[in-house]
Write a protein that holds these residues in place. Structure first.
Motif, short mmCIF file in Angstrom:
data_model
loop_
_atom_site.label_atom_id
_atom_site.label_comp_id
_atom_site.label_asym_id
_atom_site.label_seq_id
_atom_site.Cartn_x
_atom_site.Cartn_y
_atom_site.Cartn_z
N ASP A 174 -8.58 38.60 18.83
CA ASP A 174 -9.13 38.23 17.55
C ASP A 174 -9.55 38.70 16.11
O ASP A 174 -9.29 40.23 16.11
CB ASP A 174 -10.75 37.78 17.57
CG ASP A 174 -10.81 36.89 18.88
OD1 ASP A 174 -10.27 36.55 19.03
OD2 ASP A 174 -11.49 37.19 20.44
N GLN A 177 -2.91 32.14 15.77
CA GLN A 177 -4.37 32.32 15.50
C GLN A 177 -5.50 33.05 16.33
O GLN A 177 -6.46 33.02 16.85
CB GLN A 177 -3.36 31.66 17.59
CG GLN A 177 -3.06 33.38 18.38
CD GLN A 177 -1.22 32.96 18.10
OE1 GLN A 177 -0.67 32.36 16.47
NE2 GLN A 177 -0.40 34.03 18.64
N ARG A 195 -9.57 34.68 5.19
CA ARG A 195 -8.11 34.98 5.88
C ARG A 195 -6.94 35.63 5.34
O ARG A 195 -6.39 36.32 5.81
CB ARG A 195 -7.50 33.08 5.90
CG ARG A 195 -8.27 32.48 6.89
CD ARG A 195 -7.85 30.89 8.07
NE ARG A 195 -6.32 31.07 8.30
CZ ARG A 195 -6.59 31.40 9.68
NH1 ARG A 195 -8.07 31.45 10.15
NH2 ARG A 195 -5.18 31.83 10.05
#
Length: 288
Positions: A180, A256, A266
């Motif tokens: 993550d 992902q 992002r």
């Protein structure tokens, strides 16, 4: 090179060794060098760490006898290489807890000489990176077909700290992937914190934190504990922690893994990941 006349016991050992060698071709270290130049290049830190990580035995030995396998016995060996059956005398066990004998046998792929002949290794001291063959204290399976290095005091001096790092209680784990990644902007313009949580082979924790403050250079560090420590430091190049990151992480952040929701977060997550990879520098290898 003078041909060695093998007695029945040595011939049987050659057959057994050939069977062992069949398992080496599928080594997890990946593609092997096909040229003599690659095999003779000075190993980098990553090369030595690759070999040490894959080996359950690291042995210093002296070659007593050698025999070159005929090409039909080693059809997977490139034309500029030769597969040798080695009989060696154990000098010392640098790493490993498996009992080994005073005499060792194994197969190794090495570059031919400029004249196309097998190299002469008799009385040469070497370091081999290997796994034991079940129910044998004399036969070894090298972790890859060329996992033999010519011993020198300098090489052993470089290798011993690496071996010590691997067996330390706090040794950094193998990195499998980036699980993550998330970046959060702070209250001030230019303030942010990015966290990269890493998947490890043994499921132990590992995380990278990048912090940015107005008017300051970005800072980052890695933590191998349950706590995500903002005071964590970058690993020094040429250490096991550096190797785990620089030689395992992908060049780009997997899309992902980026959990940030808006475009700015992002983009910052991706930028901070690139920043970390640039700070780590390339994982240089001469053996593959």
């Amino acid at each position: 090179m003078r041909r060695i006349k093998t007695n029945p016991s040595v011939a049987a050992a050659l057959v057994a060794a050939c069977l062992v060698m069949g398992g080496i071709a599928a080594s997890p270290l990946g593609a092997q060098p096909s040229s003599a130049a690659a095999s003779q290049a000075v190993p980098t830190y990553a090369d030595l760490a690759d070999l040490s990580d894959a080996a359950s035995l690291v042995i210093r030995a002296k070659v007593r006898r050698q025999a070159a396998l005929k090409p039909e016995r080693a059809p997977d060996v490139p034309a500029d290489m030769v597969r040798l059956y080695i009989e060696a005398e154990t000098i010392s066990l640098l790493s490993g807890s498996v009992p080994i004998g005073e005499s060792l046998t194994y197969l190794v792929d090495l570059p031919r000489t400029a004249k196309g002949k097998p190299p002469k290794l008799k009385k040469t001291e070497v370091i081999v990176f290997a796994r034991p063959v079940p129910r044998s204290q004399t036969q070894l399976q090298l972790v890859d077909p060329s996992a033999q290095l010519v011993w020198s005091p300098q090489l052993e001096g470089r290798l011993r700290p690496i071996l010590s790092e691997f067996v330390a209680n706090d040794a950094p784990p193998r990195i499998a992937s980036v699980r993550d990644a998330l970046s959060i902007a702070g209250n001030l313009v230019g303030e942010s914190e990015t966290q990269l949580f890493l998947e490890t082979a043994d499921n132990s924790p590992a995380a990278i934190t990048v912090t940015r403050r107005p008017g300051q250079a970005p800072r980052w560090g890695v933590s191998f504990s349950e706590l995500v420590d903002q005071s964590a430091r970058p690993p020094e190049r040429g250490t096991l922690a550096w190797y785990r990151l620089a030689c395992s992480l992908p060049a780009r952040l997997p899309p992902q893994a980026n959990l940030a929701r808006n475009a700015d977060d992002r983009a910052r997550t991706e930028s901070d990941y690139v920043f970390v990879m640039q700070a780590l520098g390339p994982c240089e290898r001469n053996r593959s």
